[in-house]
Design a protein around this motif. Structure first.
Motif, PDB file in Angstrom:
ATOM      1  N   LYS A  86     101.509  88.900 -28.632  1.00 43.03           N
ATOM      2  CA  LYS A  86     101.931  90.304 -28.487  1.00 43.03           C
ATOM      3  C   LYS A  86     102.516  90.816 -29.808  1.00 43.03           C
ATOM      4  O   LYS A  86     102.216  91.934 -30.230  1.00 43.03           O
ATOM      5  CB  LYS A  86     102.953  90.399 -27.350  1.00 43.03           C
ATOM      6  N   GLU A  87     103.344  89.988 -30.428  1.00 43.21           N
ATOM      7  CA  GLU A  87     103.926  90.369 -31.718  1.00 43.21           C
ATOM      8  C   GLU A  87     102.836  90.516 -32.780  1.00 43.21           C
ATOM      9  O   GLU A  87     102.871  91.451 -33.586  1.00 43.21           O
ATOM     10  CB  GLU A  87     104.971  89.334 -32.151  1.00 43.21           C
ATOM     11  N   ASP A  88     101.856  89.601 -32.756  1.00 41.18           N
ATOM     12  CA  ASP A  88     100.748  89.689 -33.720  1.00 41.18           C
ATOM     13  C   ASP A  88      99.944  90.969 -33.510  1.00 41.18           C
ATOM     14  O   ASP A  88      99.553  91.636 -34.483  1.00 41.18           O
ATOM     15  CB  ASP A  88      99.821  88.469 -33.594  1.00 41.18           C
ATOM     16  N   VAL A  89      99.681  91.330 -32.253  1.00 42.84           N
ATOM     17  CA  VAL A  89      98.938  92.550 -31.947  1.00 42.84           C
ATOM     18  C   VAL A  89      99.731  93.772 -32.401  1.00 42.84           C
ATOM     19  O   VAL A  89      99.177  94.704 -33.011  1.00 42.84           O
ATOM     20  CB  VAL A  89      98.584  92.621 -30.439  1.00 42.84           C
ATOM     21  N   SER A  90     101.034  93.780 -32.137  1.00 44.03           N
ATOM     22  CA  SER A  90     101.877  94.907 -32.569  1.00 44.03           C
ATOM     23  C   SER A  90     101.864  95.034 -34.081  1.00 44.03           C
ATOM     24  O   SER A  90     101.765  96.145 -34.628  1.00 44.03           O
ATOM     25  CB  SER A  90     103.316  94.725 -32.077  1.00 44.03           C
ATOM     26  N   SER A  91     101.934  93.917 -34.769  1.00 44.38           N
ATOM     27  CA  SER A  91     101.908  93.925 -36.234  1.00 44.38           C
ATOM     28  C   SER A  91     100.557  94.433 -36.744  1.00 44.38           C
ATOM     29  O   SER A  91     100.499  95.245 -37.681  1.00 44.38           O
ATOM     30  CB  SER A  91     102.176  92.505 -36.744  1.00 44.38           C
ATOM     31  N   ALA A  92      99.464  93.978 -36.129  1.00 39.64           N
ATOM     32  CA  ALA A  92      98.127  94.423 -36.532  1.00 39.64           C
ATOM     33  C   ALA A  92      97.963  95.921 -36.274  1.00 39.64           C
ATOM     34  O   ALA A  92      97.368  96.643 -37.094  1.00 39.64           O
ATOM     35  CB  ALA A  92      97.064  93.625 -35.782  1.00 39.64           C
ATOM     36  N   LYS A  93      98.487  96.413 -35.150  1.00 38.98           N
ATOM     37  CA  LYS A  93      98.425  97.846 -34.847  1.00 38.98           C
ATOM     38  C   LYS A  93      99.155  98.653 -35.920  1.00 38.98           C
ATOM     39  O   LYS A  93      98.664  99.684 -36.383  1.00 38.98           O
ATOM     40  CB  LYS A  93      99.070  98.131 -33.469  1.00 38.98           C
ATOM     41  N   LEU A  94     100.326  98.182 -36.309  1.00 33.63           N
ATOM     42  CA  LEU A  94     101.107  98.872 -37.332  1.00 33.63           C
ATOM     43  C   LEU A  94     100.343  98.891 -38.660  1.00 33.63           C
ATOM     44  O   LEU A  94     100.280  99.932 -39.335  1.00 33.63           O
ATOM     45  CB  LEU A  94     102.474  98.199 -37.496  1.00 33.63           C
ATOM     46  N   GLU A  95      99.747  97.756 -39.015  1.00 30.61           N
ATOM     47  CA  GLU A  95      98.972  97.694 -40.256  1.00 30.61           C
ATOM     48  C   GLU A  95      97.791  98.669 -40.219  1.00 30.61           C
ATOM     49  O   GLU A  95      97.512  99.372 -41.196  1.00 30.61           O
ATOM     50  CB  GLU A  95      98.460  96.273 -40.496  1.00 30.61           C
ATOM     51  N   LEU A  96      97.089  98.702 -39.068  1.00 37.33           N
ATOM     52  CA  LEU A  96      95.959  99.619 -38.936  1.00 37.33           C
ATOM     53  C   LEU A  96      96.420 101.074 -39.003  1.00 37.33           C
ATOM     54  O   LEU A  96      95.776 101.915 -39.641  1.00 37.33           O
ATOM     55  CB  LEU A  96      95.213  99.365 -37.622  1.00 37.33           C
ATOM     56  N   SER A  97      97.524 101.349 -38.356  1.00 42.46           N
ATOM     57  CA  SER A  97      98.068 102.705 -38.384  1.00 42.46           C
ATOM     58  C   SER A  97      98.411 103.109 -39.810  1.00 42.46           C
ATOM     59  O   SER A  97      98.112 104.230 -40.240  1.00 42.46           O
ATOM     60  CB  SER A  97      99.299 102.784 -37.481  1.00 42.46           C
TER      61      SER A  97
END
Length: 104
Positions: free
Chosen positions: A81-92
């Motif tokens: 979940k933390e990895d997905v949140s981090s990836a979302k932030l990077e994509l954003s």
């Protein structure tokens, strides 16, 4: 005088009849047989208790293993979940950068 329960009175009457109709030798034989049966019963109960304790230990061990597996799964899911949140932030951030670059 306190009145005895009917079952106690009946047992007392049956004991008196048994004693009157049974020779002392027969009573000893019967009591020895009853004692042997009680000892066997006690031994069987002790075996059952030991068996139940063993089953309890096995179940406790299995529950401990399952708890550890669940905790490991929870940790994995939390990390993902933390990895997905981090990836979302990077994509954003990347999308914002690209929009800004495109607009410039």
């Amino acid at each position: 005088k306190v009145e005895q329960p009917a079952a106690a009175v009946k047992l007392e009457e049956m004991t008196e009849i048994f004693n009157a109709k049974t020779s002392p030798e027969s009573r000893v034989t019967i009591l020895e047989s009853d004692l042997e049966a009680a000892i066997t019963s006690k031994s069987l109960l002790a075996d059952k208790v030991a068996s139940l304790q063993s089953i309890n230990e096995d179940v406790t061990d299995k529950l401990g293993e399952q708890k550890a597996a669940l905790e490991q799964s929870y940790l994995y899911i939390t990390t993902m979940k933390e990895d997905v949140s981090s990836a979302k932030l990077e994509l954003s951030n990347e999308v914002s950068y690209l929009r800004h670059a495109k607009g410039a």
